[in-house]
Design a protein around this motif. Structure first.
Motif, PDB file in Angstrom:
ATOM      1  N   THR A 133       0.844  -1.206   0.000  1.00  0.00           N
ATOM      2  CA  THR A 133       0.000   0.000   0.000  1.00  0.00           C
ATOM      3  C   THR A 133       0.874   1.249   0.000  1.00  0.00           C
ATOM      4  O   THR A 133       1.936   1.272   0.623  1.00  0.00           O
ATOM      5  N   TRP A 134       0.424   2.248  -0.716  1.00  0.00           N
ATOM      6  CA  TRP A 134       1.038   3.580  -0.662  1.00  0.00           C
ATOM      7  C   TRP A 134       0.074   4.603  -1.234  1.00  0.00           C
ATOM      8  O   TRP A 134      -0.846   4.270  -1.966  1.00  0.00           O
ATOM      9  N   ASN A 135       0.263   5.838  -0.831  1.00  0.00           N
ATOM     10  CA  ASN A 135      -0.500   6.930  -1.458  1.00  0.00           C
ATOM     11  C   ASN A 135       0.346   8.191  -1.449  1.00  0.00           C
ATOM     12  O   ASN A 135       1.203   8.375  -0.587  1.00  0.00           O
ATOM     13  N   ARG A 136       0.119   9.038  -2.442  1.00  0.00           N
ATOM     14  CA  ARG A 136       0.825  10.321  -2.544  1.00  0.00           C
ATOM     15  C   ARG A 136      -0.223  11.411  -2.773  1.00  0.00           C
ATOM     16  O   ARG A 136      -1.233  11.183  -3.431  1.00  0.00           O
ATOM     17  N   ARG A 137       0.052  12.595  -2.245  1.00  0.00           N
ATOM     18  CA  ARG A 137      -0.871  13.724  -2.372  1.00  0.00           C
ATOM     19  C   ARG A 137      -0.085  14.962  -2.787  1.00  0.00           C
ATOM     20  O   ARG A 137       0.883  15.344  -2.110  1.00  0.00           O
ATOM     21  N   GLY A 138      -0.520  15.583  -3.887  1.00  0.00           N
ATOM     22  CA  GLY A 138       0.202  16.762  -4.364  1.00  0.00           C
ATOM     23  C   GLY A 138      -0.728  17.808  -4.941  1.00  0.00           C
ATOM     24  O   GLY A 138      -1.920  17.562  -5.189  1.00  0.00           O
ATOM     25  N   LEU A 139      -0.168  18.990  -5.183  1.00  0.00           N
ATOM     26  CA  LEU A 139      -0.907  20.102  -5.773  1.00  0.00           C
ATOM     27  C   LEU A 139      -0.026  20.772  -6.817  1.00  0.00           C
ATOM     28  O   LEU A 139       1.166  21.003  -6.571  1.00  0.00           O
ATOM     29  N   VAL A 140      -0.605  21.076  -7.981  1.00  0.00           N
ATOM     30  CA  VAL A 140       0.096  21.827  -9.023  1.00  0.00           C
ATOM     31  C   VAL A 140      -0.617  23.171  -9.172  1.00  0.00           C
ATOM     32  O   VAL A 140      -1.827  23.211  -9.410  1.00  0.00           O
ATOM     33  N   ILE A 141       0.134  24.259  -8.997  1.00  0.00           N
ATOM     34  CA  ILE A 141      -0.428  25.609  -9.107  1.00  0.00           C
ATOM     35  C   ILE A 141       0.010  26.201 -10.438  1.00  0.00           C
ATOM     36  O   ILE A 141       1.207  26.341 -10.709  1.00  0.00           O
ATOM     37  N   GLY A 142      -0.951  26.504 -11.291  1.00  0.00           N
ATOM     38  CA  GLY A 142      -0.650  27.090 -12.592  1.00  0.00           C
ATOM     39  C   GLY A 142      -1.226  28.487 -12.702  1.00  0.00           C
ATOM     40  O   GLY A 142      -1.405  29.180 -11.699  1.00  0.00           O
ATOM     41  N   HIS A 143      -1.540  28.903 -13.913  1.00  0.00           N
ATOM     42  CA  HIS A 143      -2.113  30.227 -14.167  1.00  0.00           C
ATOM     43  C   HIS A 143      -3.408  30.029 -14.946  1.00  0.00           C
ATOM     44  O   HIS A 143      -3.544  29.073 -15.708  1.00  0.00           O
ATOM     45  N   VAL A 144      -4.353  30.944 -14.763  1.00  0.00           N
ATOM     46  CA  VAL A 144      -5.635  30.841 -15.481  1.00  0.00           C
ATOM     47  C   VAL A 144      -5.383  30.818 -16.992  1.00  0.00           C
ATOM     48  O   VAL A 144      -4.642  31.642 -17.518  1.00  0.00           O
ATOM     49  N   GLN A 145      -5.971  29.841 -17.662  1.00  0.00           N
ATOM     50  CA  GLN A 145      -5.906  29.750 -19.129  1.00  0.00           C
ATOM     51  C   GLN A 145      -4.471  29.645 -19.651  1.00  0.00           C
ATOM     52  O   GLN A 145      -4.168  30.124 -20.726  1.00  0.00           O
ATOM     53  N   SER A 146      -3.568  29.018 -18.867  1.00  0.00           N
ATOM     54  CA  SER A 146      -2.166  28.990 -19.299  1.00  0.00           C
ATOM     55  C   SER A 146      -1.721  27.602 -19.731  1.00  0.00           C
ATOM     56  O   SER A 146      -0.543  27.361 -19.937  1.00  0.00           O
ATOM     57  N   GLY A 147      -2.651  26.662 -19.837  1.00  0.00           N
ATOM     58  CA  GLY A 147      -2.262  25.327 -20.305  1.00  0.00           C
ATOM     59  C   GLY A 147      -2.195  24.292 -19.208  1.00  0.00           C
ATOM     60  O   GLY A 147      -1.428  23.330 -19.304  1.00  0.00           O
ATOM     61  N   LYS A 148      -3.010  24.444 -18.129  1.00  0.00           N
ATOM     62  CA  LYS A 148      -3.026  23.420 -17.082  1.00  0.00           C
ATOM     63  C   LYS A 148      -3.528  22.095 -17.648  1.00  0.00           C
ATOM     64  O   LYS A 148      -3.023  21.037 -17.307  1.00  0.00           O
ATOM     65  N   THR A 149      -4.548  22.168 -18.536  1.00  0.00           N
ATOM     66  CA  THR A 149      -5.079  20.933 -19.125  1.00  0.00           C
ATOM     67  C   THR A 149      -3.990  20.232 -19.929  1.00  0.00           C
ATOM     68  O   THR A 149      -3.847  19.007 -19.862  1.00  0.00           O
ATOM     69  N   ALA A 150      -3.231  21.009 -20.692  1.00  0.00           N
ATOM     70  CA  ALA A 150      -2.122  20.422 -21.458  1.00  0.00           C
ATOM     71  C   ALA A 150      -1.121  19.767 -20.524  1.00  0.00           C
ATOM     72  O   ALA A 150      -0.576  18.697 -20.813  1.00  0.00           O
ATOM     73  N   ASN A 151      -0.885  20.395 -19.368  1.00  0.00           N
ATOM     74  CA  ASN A 151       0.080  19.843 -18.418  1.00  0.00           C
ATOM     75  C   ASN A 151      -0.422  18.541 -17.817  1.00  0.00           C
ATOM     76  O   ASN A 151       0.297  17.529 -17.807  1.00  0.00           O
TER      77      ASN A 151
END
Length: 887
Positions: A133-151
């Motif tokens: 068992t394992w789990n990881r938790r993270g957050l990615v902070i981008g910019h509005v309309q700057s390609g978060k979906t692409a990332n």
């Protein structure tokens, strides 16, 4: 423009960009044009090359830094596992990179994205790693309309290559956003259309030979449905290839998914053991809006997410957000304690860099030069559609400023067509109400106006000016051209002649969760048509939905909530070949708040960099954000519904606090200016005076002297509490930082300063709608000019700030936040202001204190109540009044 021509242009542009990418030095425009002509002749293309050349020039200039991550320094995690796995073929990731190149992405951007997603994948667990068992938790902070979906699409592709078998993307709370995300995932990862009308045909990445299509249980029309999934008879281990679902963030869908997983796919102990799972939470703060609507209740939605994760023995959760204060940190009412602990990004926080060609908050709000041409204040909307209108209020007419914005849009589209952009989409966004009936009324008025403009244009565009200028609507278009676009490189005669082409594919839409109108850019693109769209909407329009080719925006909303306001900024993004035409119409209040938020966002990124340097962890960042002064604006509305006072801890580490509300009382200012003179004369406790480019500085002044000055400085009553907080914080950090610098800002060209120990004045414009009485609220809530904080810094410190701004890649503008990072003591800045406007007379004294970074755990207690909240926040939109929720 035909599809054949578009395809031909795309091929030439790709060939040109690839050829230029290998050149040792950056080519000139003339060299690019010459190379374009050579390639065009090979293709036998005789059309207009201007757009192709512009795209290539932008491609040459586009760079993206690597970003910065903050990781749990105590965890035993090897983030280099990605590079050590020699068995990974990277089929999905390479197919995705090739797809982006065919879409016209600059090669260096594709490479940057590949590098960044590899880094983020390294922060996840190796799916083939030892351990049950394992789990990881993270957050990615981008910019509005700057390609978060692409990332995150790139991250999904890499994760699938590495061995993640079950992937869930939670795509906001609206149907149209979920559909848009599904379409992108279809094209960029699944490789087949999930639209039943298309018959599962291969698209995007799937056009490559032998592409291993992932499976999916959702499509463009249908969210996850337990009945459909059960009838399919599939179980997670049935697939040799990964499964991906794109779902909405609501309780019903999450509950259905949880039940299906639990009933069909768990072992006897209730765990799914051999299926490494990745959950991407797009707009991670989305369901933290405080609401009483059950299906999007934040406590329930976040609890369901946690329940789904807990079914998997091996799971990773990655939230994506553009809101600098992701509510995952600071809205305790949105989570019960278990959920908050489990979804908190304890393992990593990754701040993405925006590409150099990103049209973001820096250009729109912080750069005084570009901001002046882009941002237009709305001063007349309150008389037509006031902030605090009701659902059933009648709309009798639209404000003249909105009609002017429509004129601008028509002119901007004509100019874009003249630039060869007829095949590109061009949009206008109108967001003035959260209520569906009001949105419809606004659309009806705009539709009537558009019809009259269209008739006037068709009757007059080919006429001589002396004839056409007699028409009222032509006069409006001419005024818009003269006021906004006279410097766009075209004459009025050229633009007027092109006006008729604007209306060929112009359509008006109401976009909300109750509307059946679809802003379907893809359908027009398939036909080789550039859609010209005027989109009227509210929350649904604001949140996550990409508005293609957004050129003119008009928004009059009454919220100061960080997440809502930032997400409403759909005008951020990429504007190749038309950035100079973009206009953003906002209330003066909103302009101030966007500027403030842009500064705060920059400070947060610097805080991550500083904490990484100091080897701190995400939990330290979470504590810092929770004690950030602005965190109150997100949490206070919930806490104060009962009207009680709330005591909160606040930290000013890395912050600039300024007296942006000043007293206009002449006697008060005379006393303040005399106080400045007395301290100046005494050298602020006997310190020597040194010159700067813009006044003088006293170094290493004891904090007690600063305290004495600030205590005696008379503020307007509405700012007195904030001044008291500044003094308290200085006293709290005095044991660690007993000395401060004092900067007296006195520009050489300013008026005044004839007498010894008096400052020369700085001119400041007095905005409209000033509060009644003896106060003046400064424009953008800012006293100092950008760059003032570098005054008095050594050359070495300024170079260090430039390095911090550029990172490893030498990119990025130097901001005051970077100068603040290289100081290790507080800085008091003192100003004398000369108001430009009849409403206020000067000179007027003001101050600001810039606090250094690093005092993360030092806080002061601040007592706030409903009065404080209304002063700071205004009367905000109530989400429960919002028509525009999917329920």
């Amino acid at each position: 423009m035909s599809l054949t021509v578009i395809t031909e242009e795309r091929n030439i542009a790709n060939a040109l960009i690839s050829g230029l990418a290998n050149l040792p030095e950056t080519p000139t425009r003339e060299q690019v044009e010459d190379k374009a002509r050579q390639i065009a002749s090979i293709f036998g293309y005789t059309g207009d090359l201007r757009n192709i050349v512009t795209e290539a020039m932008i491609s040459i200039d586009t760079r993206m830094g690597a970003g910065v991550s903050l990781v749990d320094v105590t965890a035993k995690h090897d983030d280099q596992w990605v590079h050590k796995r020699e068995d990974v073929a990277w089929t999905y990731a390479e197919s995705y990179g090739n797809f982006l190149l065919k879409e016209g992405w600059p090669p260096q951007m594709v490479q940057s994205l590949s590098d960044v997603t590899t880094r983020i994948l390294g922060h996840l667990q190796d799916p083939l790693s030892e351990g049950t068992t394992w789990n990881r938790r993270g957050l990615v902070i981008g910019h509005v309309q700057s390609g978060k979906t692409a990332n995150y699409t790139g991250l999904i592709a890499r994760a699938a290559d590495a061995g993640y078998k079950f992937i869930v993307v939670i795509a906001g709370i609206h149907n149209n956003l979920r559909k848009q995300t599904q379409q992108r995932i279809d094209e960029a990862f699944i490789g087949r259309s999930s639209d039943p009308v298309d018959g599962r045909k291969k698209i995007g990445v799937g056009l490559g030979h032998g592409y291993p299509h992932p499976a999916t249980l959702t499509n463009v029309n249908s969210d996850f449905n337990k009945k459909t999934a059960t009838e399919s008879g599939w179980e997670l281990n049935d697939f040799s290839k990964p499964i991906i679902l794109v779902i909405k963030k609501n309780v019903s869908t999450l509950t259905a998914l949880h039940r299906w997983l639990r009933e069909l796919n768990t072992a006897g102990d209730g765990q799914i053991r051999d299926v490494p799972m990745l959950l991407i939470d797009d707009e991670a703060d989305n369901a933290s809006i405080n609401t009483n609507k059950d299906d999007i209740d934040p406590t329930k939605t976040n609890a369901r997410i946690r329940e789904i994760l807990s079914l998997f023995a091996k799971s990773c959760y990655v939230g994506y957000t553009a809101t600098p204060f992701a509510n995952i940190f600071i809205n305790p009412d949105a989570y019960d304690p278990d959920v908050r602990d489990d979804l908190f990004p304890r393992d990593f926080i990754y701040c993405l860099d925006a590409p150099t060609t990103y049209f973001g908050a820096e250009k729109v709000f912080l750069d005084d030069e570009t901001s002046q041409s882009i941002v237009k204040p709305i001063d007349d909307c309150e008389d037509f559609i006031p902030y605090n209108h009701k659902r059933d209020d009648a709309v009798h007419e639209l404000p003249p400023s909105l009609y002017r914005a429509l004129d601008e849009f028509v002119i901007a589209r004509a100019i874009r067509n003249l630039r060869g952009q007829t095949g590109s989409h061009c949009s206008m966004m109108v967001n003035v109400s959260r209520f569906v009936p009001v949105q419809k009324a606004v659309r009806d008025f705009l539709s009537l106006r558009e019809k009259k403009i269209r008739e006037a244009v068709l009757a007059n565009y080919a006429m001589q000016e002396e004839v056409s200028s007699r028409n009222t609507y032509m006069q409006g278009l001419k005024r818009a051209f003269d006021a906004e676009y006279a410097d766009a490189g075209l004459t009025w005669a050229e633009v007027k002649a092109a006006l008729s082409g604007v209306f060929e594919h112009l359509h008006l839409y109401v976009i909300n969760s109750k509307s059946d109108e679809v802003l379907d850019y893809a359908r027009y693109a398939k036909e080789g048509v550039g859609l010209t769209a005027v989109a009227v909407g509210g929350l649904s329009l604001s949140r996550g939905l990409t508005i293609e080719g957004l050129t003119v925006s008009y928004m009059y909303r009454n919220t100061k909530m960080y997440d809502t306001l930032m997400q409403m900024g759909r005008w951020f993004g990429y504007r190749p070949g038309f950035e100079d035409l973009c206009r953003v119409h906002l209330s003066r209040d909103s302009i101030n708040w966007y500027s403030h938020i842009a500064d705060a966002a920059e400070e947060l990124v610097q805080q991550v960099k500083r904490m990484r340097r100091d080897r701190l962890s995400p939990k330290d960042f979470g504590l810092y954000v929770r004690s950030h002064p602005d965190s109150l604006l997100i949490t206070a509305a919930n806490k104060m519904r009962s009207g009680q006072e709330v005591t909160v801890e606040q930290s000013f580490s890395g912050r600039l606090r300024e007296s942006y509300i000043v007293s206009t009382d002449p006697d008060v200012n005379a006393r303040n200016l005399a106080l400045i003179g007395d301290h100046w004369r005494s050298g602020f406790g006997g310190r020597p005076e040194e010159s700067t480019e813009k006044g003088v500085i006293f170094r290493d002044v004891p904090v007690e002297v600063i305290d004495d000055f600030l205590t005696r400085f008379e503020c307007h009553s509405t700012f007195a509490g904030q001044k008291s907080d500044v003094v308290s914080y200085l006293e709290r950090i005095a044991t660690k930082r007993p000395l401060a610098d004092v900067l007296l800002i006195s520009p050489s060209g300013g008026s005044g300063g004839e007498h010894p120990f008096t400052l020369r004045n700085q001119v400041r414009v007095v905005g409209k709608d000033q509060p009644n009485g003896t106060s003046w609220r400064l424009n953008k809530d800012r006293v100092a000019s950008r760059g003032d904080e570098k005054l008095g810094l050594s050359d070495a410190q300024r170079n260090e700030a430039r390095t911090l701004a550029g990172g490893e890649d030498g990119l990025g503008a130097v901001s005051d936040a970077h100068y603040r990072m290289v100081r290790n003591k507080p800085l008091l800045m003192i100003h004398s202001l000369e108001p430009k406007g009849e409403a206020v007379t000067g000179p007027i004294a003001a101050f600001g204190v810039s606090f250094p970074y690093g005092d993360y755990s030092t806080t002061i207690n601040v007592v706030v109540n409903k009065v404080w909240l209304q002063q700071m926040q205004g009367y905000a939109d109530d989400p429960d009044d919002e028509d525009d929720y999917d329920a």
